[in-house]
Write a protein that holds these residues in place. Sequence first.
Motif, mmCIF file in Angstrom:
data_model
loop_
_atom_site.group_PDB
_atom_site.id
_atom_site.type_symbol
_atom_site.label_atom_id
_atom_site.label_comp_id
_atom_site.label_asym_id
_atom_site.label_seq_id
_atom_site.Cartn_x
_atom_site.Cartn_y
_atom_site.Cartn_z
ATOM 1 N N LYS A 1 0.789 -1.236 0.000
ATOM 2 C CA LYS A 1 0.000 0.000 0.000
ATOM 3 C C LYS A 1 0.820 1.286 0.000
ATOM 4 N N THR A 2 2.125 1.195 0.203
ATOM 5 C CA THR A 2 2.942 2.406 0.226
ATOM 6 C C THR A 2 3.385 2.743 -1.196
ATOM 7 N N PRO A 3 3.044 3.945 -1.666
ATOM 8 C CA PRO A 3 3.442 4.338 -3.022
ATOM 9 C C PRO A 3 4.963 4.272 -3.211
ATOM 10 N N GLY A 4 5.364 3.801 -4.386
ATOM 11 C CA GLY A 4 6.772 3.754 -4.740
ATOM 12 C C GLY A 4 7.495 2.484 -4.327
ATOM 13 N N MET A 5 6.823 1.592 -3.621
ATOM 14 C CA MET A 5 7.479 0.366 -3.162
ATOM 15 C C MET A 5 7.495 -0.722 -4.236
ATOM 16 N N ARG A 6 6.579 -0.622 -5.201
ATOM 17 C CA ARG A 6 6.493 -1.644 -6.245
ATOM 18 C C ARG A 6 6.667 -1.006 -7.621
ATOM 19 N N GLN A 7 7.121 -1.825 -8.556
ATOM 20 C CA GLN A 7 7.183 -1.370 -9.943
ATOM 21 C C GLN A 7 5.759 -1.163 -10.435
ATOM 22 N N GLU A 8 5.581 -0.231 -11.322
ATOM 23 C CA GLU A 8 4.245 0.124 -11.806
ATOM 24 C C GLU A 8 3.506 -1.099 -12.351
ATOM 25 N N SER A 9 2.272 -1.294 -11.916
ATOM 26 C CA SER A 9 1.402 -2.398 -12.343
ATOM 27 C C SER A 9 2.015 -3.770 -12.098
ATOM 28 N N SER A 10 2.751 -3.904 -11.000
ATOM 29 C CA SER A 10 3.431 -5.167 -10.719
ATOM 30 C C SER A 10 3.553 -5.376 -9.214
ATOM 31 N N LEU A 11 3.747 -6.631 -8.824
ATOM 32 C CA LEU A 11 4.078 -6.934 -7.432
ATOM 33 C C LEU A 11 5.580 -6.894 -7.198
ATOM 34 N N ARG A 12 6.365 -6.824 -8.281
ATOM 35 C CA ARG A 12 7.819 -6.776 -8.156
ATOM 36 C C ARG A 12 8.240 -5.487 -7.462
ATOM 37 N N PRO A 13 9.201 -5.590 -6.543
ATOM 38 C CA PRO A 13 9.609 -4.392 -5.802
ATOM 39 C C PRO A 13 10.396 -3.405 -6.649
ATOM 40 N N SER A 14 10.217 -2.145 -6.332
ATOM 41 C CA SER A 14 11.082 -1.105 -6.870
ATOM 42 C C SER A 14 12.361 -1.134 -6.032
ATOM 43 N N PRO A 15 13.394 -0.414 -6.415
ATOM 44 C CA PRO A 15 14.590 -0.375 -5.565
ATOM 45 C C PRO A 15 14.274 0.072 -4.129
ATOM 46 N N GLN A 16 13.326 0.994 -3.979
ATOM 47 C CA GLN A 16 12.940 1.452 -2.639
ATOM 48 C C GLN A 16 12.144 0.400 -1.868
ATOM 49 N N GLY A 17 11.489 -0.506 -2.588
ATOM 50 C CA GLY A 17 10.617 -1.484 -1.951
ATOM 51 C C GLY A 17 11.269 -2.775 -1.532
ATOM 52 N N ILE A 18 12.514 -2.980 -1.919
ATOM 53 C CA ILE A 18 13.170 -4.255 -1.602
ATOM 54 C C ILE A 18 13.224 -4.497 -0.101
ATOM 55 N N GLN A 19 13.466 -3.440 0.670
ATOM 56 C CA GLN A 19 13.557 -3.610 2.126
ATOM 57 C C GLN A 19 12.260 -4.162 2.710
ATOM 58 N N LEU A 20 11.127 -3.764 2.175
ATOM 59 C CA LEU A 20 9.844 -4.281 2.666
ATOM 60 C C LEU A 20 9.441 -5.582 1.984
ATOM 61 N N ALA A 21 9.773 -5.740 0.717
ATOM 62 C CA ALA A 21 9.375 -6.943 -0.018
ATOM 63 C C ALA A 21 9.983 -8.196 0.586
ATOM 64 N N LYS A 22 11.140 -8.074 1.187
ATOM 65 C CA LYS A 22 11.788 -9.251 1.766
ATOM 66 C C LYS A 22 10.981 -9.814 2.936
ATOM 67 N N ASP A 23 10.030 -9.073 3.451
ATOM 68 C CA ASP A 23 9.228 -9.586 4.558
ATOM 69 C C ASP A 23 8.327 -10.745 4.151
ATOM 70 N N VAL A 24 8.261 -11.026 2.860
ATOM 71 C CA VAL A 24 7.492 -12.183 2.410
ATOM 72 C C VAL A 24 8.072 -13.469 2.999
ATOM 73 N N TRP A 25 9.375 -13.508 3.232
ATOM 74 C CA TRP A 25 9.963 -14.717 3.840
ATOM 75 C C TRP A 25 9.468 -14.893 5.266
ATOM 76 N N LEU A 26 9.183 -13.811 5.965
ATOM 77 C CA LEU A 26 8.617 -13.937 7.321
ATOM 78 C C LEU A 26 7.231 -14.560 7.262
#
Length: 139
Positions: free
Chosen positions: A99-124
Amino acid sequence: MRMFAQAHQMPPRVAAGAFFLSSGLSKHNADRDTAQGLHGMAVGTYPFLRKQDPEVFTRLLSKAEIAMGVALLVPAVPSLLAGAALTGFAGGLLGLYLKTPGMRQESSLRPSPQGIQLAKDVWLLGIGLGLVLDELLHR
């Protein structure tokens, strides 16, 4: 419910538990600027937190992360309980990512460079669900 973690459950519990314990301890004495940054990001996704003072929010977050870390690291805490708590906490973290703008690539679930820190929480989330499923399937 088994009363103690099984040996095969300990590696993911230790990995996630050490991460949470470290994260919680690092926030324990956070300064006002750090507290405002953490609070601001959380409020963007979870507006009900707006009423919470940033420093109080950060202290509570620190305590929650420390408690989560200890619950995962102590084998006497049942894996079903630790896994369910971890799954809920990870779901909240992934909410920030989604839900945080800029964390994902446009129209994708893939993380943007800024979103990698949060995207890794999927392993948790994966570890939490794995612990819960392991307990439920081995009853």
